[in-house]
Design a protein around this motif. Structure first.
Motif, PDB file in Angstrom:
ATOM      1  N   LEU A 303       0.551  -1.208  -0.099  1.00 33.16           N
ATOM      2  CA  LEU A 303       0.013   0.117  -0.057  1.00 33.16           C
ATOM      3  C   LEU A 303       1.065   1.277   0.189  1.00 33.16           C
ATOM      4  CD1 LEU A 303      -3.584  -1.284   2.730  1.00 33.16           C
ATOM      5  CD2 LEU A 303      -2.996  -0.603   0.151  1.00 33.16           C
ATOM      6  N   SER A 304       0.209   2.505  -0.850  1.00 32.21           N
ATOM      7  CA  SER A 304       0.843   3.657  -0.788  1.00 32.21           C
ATOM      8  C   SER A 304       1.114   4.425   0.746  1.00 32.21           C
ATOM      9  CB  SER A 304       0.417   4.242  -1.388  1.00 32.21           C
ATOM     10  OG  SER A 304       0.500   5.858  -1.156  1.00 32.21           O
ATOM     11  N   GLY A 305       2.236   4.862   1.013  1.00 36.22           N
ATOM     12  CA  GLY A 305       2.113   5.605   2.455  1.00 36.22           C
ATOM     13  C   GLY A 305       1.804   6.998   2.012  1.00 36.22           C
ATOM     14  N   ASP A 306       1.279   7.596   1.015  1.00 34.66           N
ATOM     15  CA  ASP A 306       0.575   9.017   1.184  1.00 34.66           C
ATOM     16  C   ASP A 306      -0.874   8.550   1.245  1.00 34.66           C
ATOM     17  OD1 ASP A 306       3.111  10.142  -0.077  1.00 34.66           O
ATOM     18  OD2 ASP A 306       2.906   9.742  -2.763  1.00 34.66           O
ATOM     19  N   LYS A 307      -0.801   7.548   0.845  1.00 34.33           N
ATOM     20  CA  LYS A 307      -2.474   7.512   0.815  1.00 34.33           C
ATOM     21  C   LYS A 307      -2.755   8.060   2.824  1.00 34.33           C
ATOM     22  CE  LYS A 307      -4.180   7.259  -3.084  1.00 34.33           C
ATOM     23  NZ  LYS A 307      -5.582   8.304  -3.580  1.00 34.33           N
ATOM     24  N   CYS A 308      -1.779   7.050   3.290  1.00 28.47           N
ATOM     25  CA  CYS A 308      -2.350   6.950   4.552  1.00 28.47           C
ATOM     26  C   CYS A 308      -2.058   8.527   5.840  1.00 28.47           C
ATOM     27  CB  CYS A 308      -1.157   6.277   5.563  1.00 28.47           C
ATOM     28  SG  CYS A 308      -1.441   4.279   4.669  1.00 28.47           S
ATOM     29  N   ILE A 309      -1.329   8.853   4.567  1.00 30.81           N
ATOM     30  CA  ILE A 309      -0.902  10.738   5.500  1.00 30.81           C
ATOM     31  C   ILE A 309      -1.825  11.125   5.145  1.00 30.81           C
ATOM     32  CG2 ILE A 309       1.004  12.452   4.536  1.00 30.81           C
ATOM     33  CD1 ILE A 309       3.012  10.233   4.382  1.00 30.81           C
ATOM     34  N   GLU A 310      -2.447  11.126   3.887  1.00 33.32           N
ATOM     35  CA  GLU A 310      -3.724  12.095   3.685  1.00 33.32           C
ATOM     36  C   GLU A 310      -4.759  12.276   4.817  1.00 33.32           C
ATOM     37  OE1 GLU A 310      -6.453  12.113  -0.088  1.00 33.32           O
ATOM     38  OE2 GLU A 310      -5.136  11.795  -0.526  1.00 33.32           O
ATOM     39  N   TYR A 311      -5.538  10.388   4.658  1.00 37.14           N
ATOM     40  CA  TYR A 311      -6.197  10.466   5.468  1.00 37.14           C
ATOM     41  C   TYR A 311      -6.188  10.873   7.324  1.00 37.14           C
ATOM     42  CZ  TYR A 311      -9.143   7.440   8.433  1.00 37.14           C
ATOM     43  OH  TYR A 311     -10.588   6.830   9.446  1.00 37.14           O
ATOM     44  N   ALA A 312      -4.578  10.739   7.372  1.00 35.50           N
ATOM     45  CA  ALA A 312      -4.202  11.426   8.866  1.00 35.50           C
ATOM     46  C   ALA A 312      -4.544  12.866   9.285  1.00 35.50           C
ATOM     47  CB  ALA A 312      -2.919  11.006   8.996  1.00 35.50           C
ATOM     48  N   LYS A 313      -3.953  13.426   7.928  1.00 34.37           N
ATOM     49  CA  LYS A 313      -4.331  14.929   7.649  1.00 34.37           C
ATOM     50  C   LYS A 313      -6.013  15.224   8.333  1.00 34.37           C
ATOM     51  CE  LYS A 313       0.272  15.725   5.437  1.00 34.37           C
ATOM     52  NZ  LYS A 313       0.900  16.864   4.511  1.00 34.37           N
ATOM     53  N   ASN A 314      -6.530  14.527   7.766  1.00 28.98           N
ATOM     54  CA  ASN A 314      -7.994  15.024   8.320  1.00 28.98           C
ATOM     55  C   ASN A 314      -8.423  14.944   9.557  1.00 28.98           C
ATOM     56  OD1 ASN A 314      -7.952  15.980   5.438  1.00 28.98           O
ATOM     57  ND2 ASN A 314      -8.697  13.309   4.349  1.00 28.98           N
ATOM     58  N   HIS A 315      -7.802  14.452  10.490  1.00 32.18           N
ATOM     59  CA  HIS A 315      -8.249  14.293  11.802  1.00 32.18           C
ATOM     60  C   HIS A 315      -7.361  15.029  12.691  1.00 32.18           C
ATOM     61  CE1 HIS A 315      -9.553  10.230   9.857  1.00 32.18           C
ATOM     62  NE2 HIS A 315     -10.717  10.305  10.364  1.00 32.18           N
ATOM     63  N   SER A 316      -7.753  16.495  13.087  1.00 36.85           N
ATOM     64  CA  SER A 316      -6.380  16.660  13.982  1.00 36.85           C
ATOM     65  C   SER A 316      -7.410  17.466  15.158  1.00 36.85           C
ATOM     66  CB  SER A 316      -7.063  18.308  13.617  1.00 36.85           C
ATOM     67  OG  SER A 316      -7.916  18.960  13.669  1.00 36.85           O
ATOM     68  N   TRP A 317      -6.203  17.093  16.944  1.00 40.84           N
ATOM     69  CA  TRP A 317      -7.317  17.473  17.660  1.00 40.84           C
ATOM     70  C   TRP A 317      -8.016  18.563  17.824  1.00 40.84           C
ATOM     71  CZ3 TRP A 317      -7.647  13.881  20.966  1.00 40.84           C
ATOM     72  CH2 TRP A 317      -6.591  12.627  21.040  1.00 40.84           C
TER      73      TRP A 317
END
Length: 350
Positions: A303-317
């Motif tokens: 799997l692509s790490g870029d997709k993981c980073i993109e998903y995480a950036k949409n979940h801010s504290w």
């Protein structure tokens, strides 16, 4: 708004509950709220039987009452079901004060792994504890459904976030390993089901980042596994960034903050299809869920790490904290509870 958060889980403990509450307090203050915490650091404590790294506050009722009387708060949130949580709950009921609670941990399942107490007993006690709250906040939709199925009421979802300024794919730790790196990070304890990861028959290297009561035992039992001990901040992020796949064997987490942290570092997830991963992992995009954890880990390698980073950036504290503050604002204790039933309760510790 003046907010008091009562928690039995606090530093020096290192876990998802503590991280969640620290981030929530920080962003509540940034949003302009006046926040007070009541934690074990303000009390005499003893080590929890079977889990000595968890401190239990001794006879906290009188001091909790004094603190809550003095704070003159607008909103009270009880984060845990331990001695401090129970003392705060009693104060609220005696004074007819509304409060919210949160459910961070699969408490009955954790207890069952350590003591021969039926799940039905634990769930009955927890349902009674949370039953007087205006709302009980849980981290995922599947956890909400799980509690509703056990007869809980007034359950609402309050999600979790990730510090994307800390957890990045930059500057990965140089581990000096040949072949793919399969990593687990978190508390090294029986409830995390970590041996399901350690026993995987998989080609590559296994790395465990974290501390816990089972660390030394597992380090001796699995000499081919790299156990780094606890890491924090940027150093922790560098270890996560060095992984090819993050393997999450827990079946009892309500969320799993480490999943978002790993994805923010560009690392796909392999996990069981259970509460927590099922709410976070996008199948075939940011990870794979399978009862065969080896298969999930092998597939996640592609799997692509870029997709993981993109998903995480949409979940801010910040976004998560705004949800929390909305619950506090909507449930300010400007009206009295009708039922002030008080009962003596016992505390089952892990």
């Amino acid at each position: 708004m003046k907010i008091v958060i009562i928690t039995d889980a606090w530093e020096p403990q290192v876990n998802g509950v503590v991280r969640t509450l620290k981030q929530t307090r920080q962003y509540l203050i940034e949003l302009g709220h006046d926040v007070h915490l009541i934690t074990p650091q303000q009390f005499k404590t003893i080590p929890c039987p079977t889990y000595p790294s968890i401190p239990l506050s001794l006879l906290p009722g009188r001091k909790v009452k004094k603190l809550l009387d003095s704070y003159q708060t607008n909103a009270i949130h009880i984060a845990t079901e331990g001695p401090l949580g129970m003392a705060a709950r009693r104060w609220c009921l005696r004074n007819g004060i509304q409060f919210t609670t949160s459910y961070h941990t699969q408490f009955p399942e954790y207890i069952r792994l350590r003591l021969p107490i039926p799940l039905s007993w634990s769930y009955a006690w927890l349902k009674r504890f949370h039953g007087k709250a205006v709302h009980t906040l849980v981290p995922t939709a599947s956890q909400k459904q799980r509690l509703l199925s056990h007869g809980f009421q007034n359950i609402e979802v309050w999600g979790r976030g990730v510090e994307t300024e800390i957890f990045t794919p930059e500057n990965p730790q140089q581990l000096g390993l040949t072949g793919p790196v399969f990593m687990n990070m978190g508390r090294v304890a029986v409830e995390k089901n970590i041996e399901a990861f350690l026993q995987l028959d998989i080609k590559g290297n296994k790395v465990v980042v974290g501390d816990g009561p089972d660390l030394e035992h597992l380090r001796q039992k699995y000499p081919d596994v790299i156990f780094t001990g606890a890491k924090f901040g940027k150093e922790l992020a560098s270890y996560l960034a060095a992984a090819d796949v993050f393997v999450f064997p827990s079946k009892t987490d309500t969320f799993g903050l480490v999943l978002l942290e790993a994805m923010a570092c560009g690392v796909p997830i392999a996990a069981y299809p259970v509460t927590g991963p099922a709410d976070i992992v996008q199948e075939g995009i940011t990870g794979y869920l399978d009862e065969d954890l080896t298969l999930a880990a092998e597939k996640a390698l592609n799997l692509s790490g870029d997709k993981c980073i993109e998903y995480a950036k949409n979940h801010s504290w910040l976004a998560c904290t705004k949800v929390f503050s909305d619950f506090m604002f909507n449930n300010r204790h400007n009206k009295k509870l009708k039922d002030t039933d008080i009962t003596n309760q016992s505390f089952w510790c892990l």
